[in-house]
Scaffold this motif. Structure first.
Motif, PDB file in Angstrom:
ATOM      1  N   PRO A  33     -12.042   2.620  -1.834  1.00 22.71           N
ATOM      2  CA  PRO A  33     -11.733   1.789  -1.115  1.00 22.71           C
ATOM      3  C   PRO A  33     -12.561   0.348  -0.937  1.00 22.71           C
ATOM      4  CG  PRO A  33     -12.968   3.170   0.208  1.00 22.71           C
ATOM      5  CD  PRO A  33     -12.775   3.597  -1.147  1.00 22.71           C
ATOM      6  N   LEU A  34     -11.898  -0.633  -0.409  1.00 22.09           N
ATOM      7  CA  LEU A  34     -12.886  -2.087  -0.449  1.00 22.09           C
ATOM      8  C   LEU A  34     -13.632  -2.253   1.075  1.00 22.09           C
ATOM      9  CD1 LEU A  34     -13.897  -4.479  -2.244  1.00 22.09           C
ATOM     10  CD2 LEU A  34     -11.649  -5.696  -1.406  1.00 22.09           C
ATOM     11  N   GLU A  35     -12.637  -2.009   1.983  1.00 24.62           N
ATOM     12  CA  GLU A  35     -13.177  -2.367   3.296  1.00 24.62           C
ATOM     13  C   GLU A  35     -12.521  -1.097   4.409  1.00 24.62           C
ATOM     14  OE1 GLU A  35     -14.537  -5.123   4.464  1.00 24.62           O
ATOM     15  OE2 GLU A  35     -14.308  -6.409   2.702  1.00 24.62           O
ATOM     16  N   ARG A  36     -13.473  -0.957   5.490  1.00 25.10           N
ATOM     17  CA  ARG A  36     -13.105  -0.040   6.276  1.00 25.10           C
ATOM     18  C   ARG A  36     -13.257  -0.860   7.690  1.00 25.10           C
ATOM     19  NH1 ARG A  36     -16.969   5.179   8.124  1.00 25.10           N
ATOM     20  NH2 ARG A  36     -18.237   3.523   8.504  1.00 25.10           N
ATOM     21  N   THR A  37     -12.058  -0.516   8.606  1.00 28.17           N
ATOM     22  CA  THR A  37     -12.076  -1.013  10.000  1.00 28.17           C
ATOM     23  C   THR A  37     -12.063   0.201  10.676  1.00 28.17           C
ATOM     24  OG1 THR A  37     -10.955  -2.929   9.235  1.00 28.17           O
ATOM     25  CG2 THR A  37     -10.934  -2.536  11.625  1.00 28.17           C
ATOM     26  N   ILE A  38     -13.000   0.215  12.021  1.00 27.83           N
ATOM     27  CA  ILE A  38     -13.046   1.401  12.884  1.00 27.83           C
ATOM     28  C   ILE A  38     -12.514   0.945  14.287  1.00 27.83           C
ATOM     29  CG2 ILE A  38     -14.329   3.000  14.011  1.00 27.83           C
ATOM     30  CD1 ILE A  38     -16.254   2.831  11.465  1.00 27.83           C
ATOM     31  N   PHE A  39     -11.482   1.717  14.723  1.00 22.48           N
ATOM     32  CA  PHE A  39     -10.925   1.426  15.885  1.00 22.48           C
ATOM     33  C   PHE A  39     -11.354   2.581  16.992  1.00 22.48           C
ATOM     34  CE2 PHE A  39      -8.152  -1.048  13.208  1.00 22.48           C
ATOM     35  CZ  PHE A  39      -8.051  -2.121  13.857  1.00 22.48           C
ATOM     36  N   LYS A  40     -11.709   1.972  18.133  1.00 21.68           N
ATOM     37  CA  LYS A  40     -11.876   3.054  19.088  1.00 21.68           C
ATOM     38  C   LYS A  40     -11.044   2.949  20.307  1.00 21.68           C
ATOM     39  CE  LYS A  40     -16.923   2.682  18.400  1.00 21.68           C
ATOM     40  NZ  LYS A  40     -16.935   3.963  17.822  1.00 21.68           N
ATOM     41  N   HIS A  41     -10.407   4.007  20.860  1.00 19.50           N
ATOM     42  CA  HIS A  41      -9.253   3.994  21.943  1.00 19.50           C
ATOM     43  C   HIS A  41      -9.720   4.521  23.094  1.00 19.50           C
ATOM     44  CE1 HIS A  41      -5.235   4.646  23.408  1.00 19.50           C
ATOM     45  NE2 HIS A  41      -4.814   4.001  22.478  1.00 19.50           N
ATOM     46  N   ILE A  49      -9.195   2.416   9.537  1.00 19.14           N
ATOM     47  CA  ILE A  49      -8.253   1.951   8.520  1.00 19.14           C
ATOM     48  C   ILE A  49      -9.009   1.603   7.191  1.00 19.14           C
ATOM     49  CG2 ILE A  49      -6.628   0.237   7.951  1.00 19.14           C
ATOM     50  CD1 ILE A  49      -5.625   0.350  10.767  1.00 19.14           C
ATOM     51  N   TYR A  50      -8.651   2.096   6.022  1.00 21.30           N
ATOM     52  CA  TYR A  50      -9.185   1.727   4.933  1.00 21.30           C
ATOM     53  C   TYR A  50      -8.247   0.869   3.947  1.00 21.30           C
ATOM     54  CZ  TYR A  50     -12.631   5.363   5.946  1.00 21.30           C
ATOM     55  OH  TYR A  50     -13.561   6.067   6.499  1.00 21.30           O
ATOM     56  N   SER A  51      -8.805  -0.151   3.151  1.00 25.14           N
ATOM     57  CA  SER A  51      -8.046  -0.962   2.370  1.00 25.14           C
ATOM     58  C   SER A  51      -8.427  -0.549   0.933  1.00 25.14           C
ATOM     59  CB  SER A  51      -8.854  -2.553   2.598  1.00 25.14           C
ATOM     60  OG  SER A  51      -7.935  -3.186   1.708  1.00 25.14           O
ATOM     61  N   PHE A  52      -7.392   0.035   0.306  1.00 29.69           N
ATOM     62  CA  PHE A  52      -7.574   0.223  -1.111  1.00 29.69           C
ATOM     63  C   PHE A  52      -6.943  -0.941  -2.062  1.00 29.69           C
ATOM     64  CE2 PHE A  52      -8.314   4.348   0.940  1.00 29.69           C
ATOM     65  CZ  PHE A  52      -8.985   4.849   0.110  1.00 29.69           C
ATOM     66  N   PRO A  53      -7.393  -1.708  -2.505  1.00 28.25           N
ATOM     67  CA  PRO A  53      -6.973  -2.888  -3.541  1.00 28.25           C
ATOM     68  C   PRO A  53      -6.223  -2.270  -4.700  1.00 28.25           C
ATOM     69  CG  PRO A  53      -9.242  -2.816  -3.736  1.00 28.25           C
ATOM     70  CD  PRO A  53      -8.977  -1.737  -2.911  1.00 28.25           C
ATOM     71  N   ALA A  54      -5.448  -3.517  -5.214  1.00 27.93           N
ATOM     72  CA  ALA A  54      -4.874  -3.366  -6.585  1.00 27.93           C
ATOM     73  C   ALA A  54      -6.011  -3.103  -7.495  1.00 27.93           C
ATOM     74  CB  ALA A  54      -4.140  -4.465  -6.570  1.00 27.93           C
ATOM     75  N   THR A  55      -5.617  -2.564  -8.735  1.00 32.45           N
ATOM     76  CA  THR A  55      -6.565  -2.089  -9.452  1.00 32.45           C
ATOM     77  C   THR A  55      -5.906  -2.658 -11.105  1.00 32.45           C
ATOM     78  OG1 THR A  55      -5.588   0.015 -10.230  1.00 32.45           O
ATOM     79  CG2 THR A  55      -7.353  -0.031  -8.665  1.00 32.45           C
ATOM     80  N   SER A  56      -6.772  -2.215 -11.997  1.00 25.90           N
ATOM     81  CA  SER A  56      -6.419  -2.692 -13.391  1.00 25.90           C
ATOM     82  C   SER A  56      -5.154  -2.104 -13.858  1.00 25.90           C
ATOM     83  CB  SER A  56      -7.612  -2.871 -14.519  1.00 25.90           C
ATOM     84  OG  SER A  56      -8.227  -1.400 -14.392  1.00 25.90           O
ATOM     85  N   LYS A  57      -5.032  -0.812 -13.134  1.00 32.33           N
ATOM     86  CA  LYS A  57      -4.167   0.238 -13.660  1.00 32.33           C
ATOM     87  C   LYS A  57      -2.619  -0.084 -12.665  1.00 32.33           C
ATOM     88  CE  LYS A  57      -7.319   3.685 -15.158  1.00 32.33           C
ATOM     89  NZ  LYS A  57      -7.673   5.404 -14.897  1.00 32.33           N
ATOM     90  N   GLN A  58      -2.603  -0.467 -11.661  1.00 32.14           N
ATOM     91  CA  GLN A  58      -1.581  -0.781 -10.755  1.00 32.14           C
ATOM     92  C   GLN A  58      -2.060  -1.961  -9.577  1.00 32.14           C
ATOM     93  OE1 GLN A  58      -1.124   2.804  -8.068  1.00 32.14           O
ATOM     94  NE2 GLN A  58      -3.350   3.254  -7.759  1.00 32.14           N
ATOM     95  N   ILE A  60      -0.688  -2.385  -6.844  1.00 28.25           N
ATOM     96  CA  ILE A  60      -0.515  -2.026  -5.468  1.00 28.25           C
ATOM     97  C   ILE A  60      -1.421  -1.779  -4.450  1.00 28.25           C
ATOM     98  CG2 ILE A  60       0.550  -0.077  -4.010  1.00 28.25           C
ATOM     99  CD1 ILE A  60       2.152   0.628  -6.425  1.00 28.25           C
ATOM    100  N   HIS A  61      -1.402  -2.804  -3.276  1.00 26.25           N
ATOM    101  CA  HIS A  61      -2.445  -2.715  -2.391  1.00 26.25           C
ATOM    102  C   HIS A  61      -2.091  -1.786  -1.198  1.00 26.25           C
ATOM    103  CE1 HIS A  61      -5.646  -5.468   0.040  1.00 26.25           C
ATOM    104  NE2 HIS A  61      -5.538  -4.124   0.274  1.00 26.25           N
ATOM    105  N   ARG A  62      -3.032  -0.979  -0.786  1.00 25.09           N
ATOM    106  CA  ARG A  62      -2.888   0.002   0.391  1.00 25.09           C
ATOM    107  C   ARG A  62      -3.711  -0.128   1.446  1.00 25.09           C
ATOM    108  NH1 ARG A  62      -1.976   2.719  -4.327  1.00 25.09           N
ATOM    109  NH2 ARG A  62      -0.134   3.761  -4.670  1.00 25.09           N
ATOM    110  N   LEU A  63      -2.988   0.096   2.536  1.00 19.54           N
ATOM    111  CA  LEU A  63      -3.807   0.074   3.913  1.00 19.54           C
ATOM    112  C   LEU A  63      -3.303   1.377   4.638  1.00 19.54           C
ATOM    113  CD1 LEU A  63      -3.363  -3.494   5.648  1.00 19.54           C
ATOM    114  CD2 LEU A  63      -5.300  -2.714   4.265  1.00 19.54           C
ATOM    115  N   VAL A  64      -4.523   2.178   4.785  1.00 18.96           N
ATOM    116  CA  VAL A  64      -4.107   3.622   5.147  1.00 18.96           C
ATOM    117  C   VAL A  64      -5.019   4.175   6.382  1.00 18.96           C
ATOM    118  CG1 VAL A  64      -5.577   4.359   3.510  1.00 18.96           C
ATOM    119  CG2 VAL A  64      -3.780   6.027   4.228  1.00 18.96           C
ATOM    120  N   THR A  65      -4.394   4.811   7.113  1.00 16.15           N
ATOM    121  CA  THR A  65      -5.158   5.564   8.350  1.00 16.15           C
ATOM    122  C   THR A  65      -6.030   6.565   8.103  1.00 16.15           C
ATOM    123  OG1 THR A  65      -3.309   6.725   9.412  1.00 16.15           O
ATOM    124  CG2 THR A  65      -3.698   4.292  10.012  1.00 16.15           C
TER     125      THR A  65
END
Length: 205
Positions: A33-41, A49-58, A60-65
């Motif tokens: 992952p490239l970035e992480r954001t932490i939310f407190k509730h 929430i983690y950001s997985f950027p596009a790569t040379s193989k695909q 597609i960019h993902r944001l995932v909890t």
């Protein structure tokens, strides 16, 4: 109350174990992952929430909890959910920040209004980022992802988790689902020549 939920030592250990297992599964599929954001509730443990950027193989960019699947671990439901956005275009820094906040808002809604089934539709959200012209959200299986992400085993003491995909929709598409059901929409989607991860795609209906 404005006070944050305080995790005790046992909760912290559980969260660390949960995160390490789920994150390793994500990395196995999508790389680092490239970035992480932490939310407190106020009422439950952290959600990251983690950001997985596009790569040379695909491209597609993902944001995932990670952490949404722990919110209801003390309930009797056998499966809990993590959520992701998938998009096939580059977002600038401001847009990505907006999408991360949007993902957190939707996740909070989904975890505090727990349904009896996995399929859900948010017909309109006033929290949709201004640049995103698709105001509705379809919550569905993460089709196209590795099957292992649909059944994440954590431990014998914790429920399994399942990755769900958040699909931005036009209002007319959400109306079709509400009126005719998800199967009617799926039939049209099968004949649709554009990608659902394209935020600039034309309407299906």
């Amino acid at each position: 109350s404005t006070s944050e939920y305080k995790m005790n030592h046992k909760d912290l250990l559980t969260f660390d174990i949960y995160r390490s297992i789920v994150l390793s599964k994500y990395i196995e599929q999508w790389g680092q992952p490239l970035e992480r954001t932490i939310f407190k509730h106020d009422h439950f443990a952290n959600i990251e929430i983690y950001s997985f950027p596009a790569t040379s193989k695909q491209s597609i960019h993902r944001l995932v909890t990670i952490g949404a699947g722990l919110v209801h671990q003390h309930h009797t439901d056998p499966v809990n959910f993590e959520y992701c956005f998938i998009f096939g275009e580059h977002l600038n820094e401001e847009q990505e920040v907006q999408m991360v906040e949007y993902l957190m808002n939707i996740t909070t809604h989904l975890t505090t209004h727990r349904p009896n089934n996995t399929f859900r539709l948010i017909s309109e959200s006033h929290l949709t980022p201004a640049f995103l012209k698709l105001p509705a959200i379809l919550v569905d299986e993460a089709r196209g992802e590795c099957e292992s992400l649909s059944d994440l085993y954590i431990s014998d003491q914790l429920n399994h988790s399942c990755l769900m995909r958040l699909i931005p929709l036009y209002a007319s598409e959400a109306a079709l689902i509400l009126e005719q059901g998800i199967d009617a929409f799926s039939e049209l989607e099968e004949q649709y020549e554009f990608s659902m991860i394209d935020f600039h795609r034309p309407k299906i209906v």
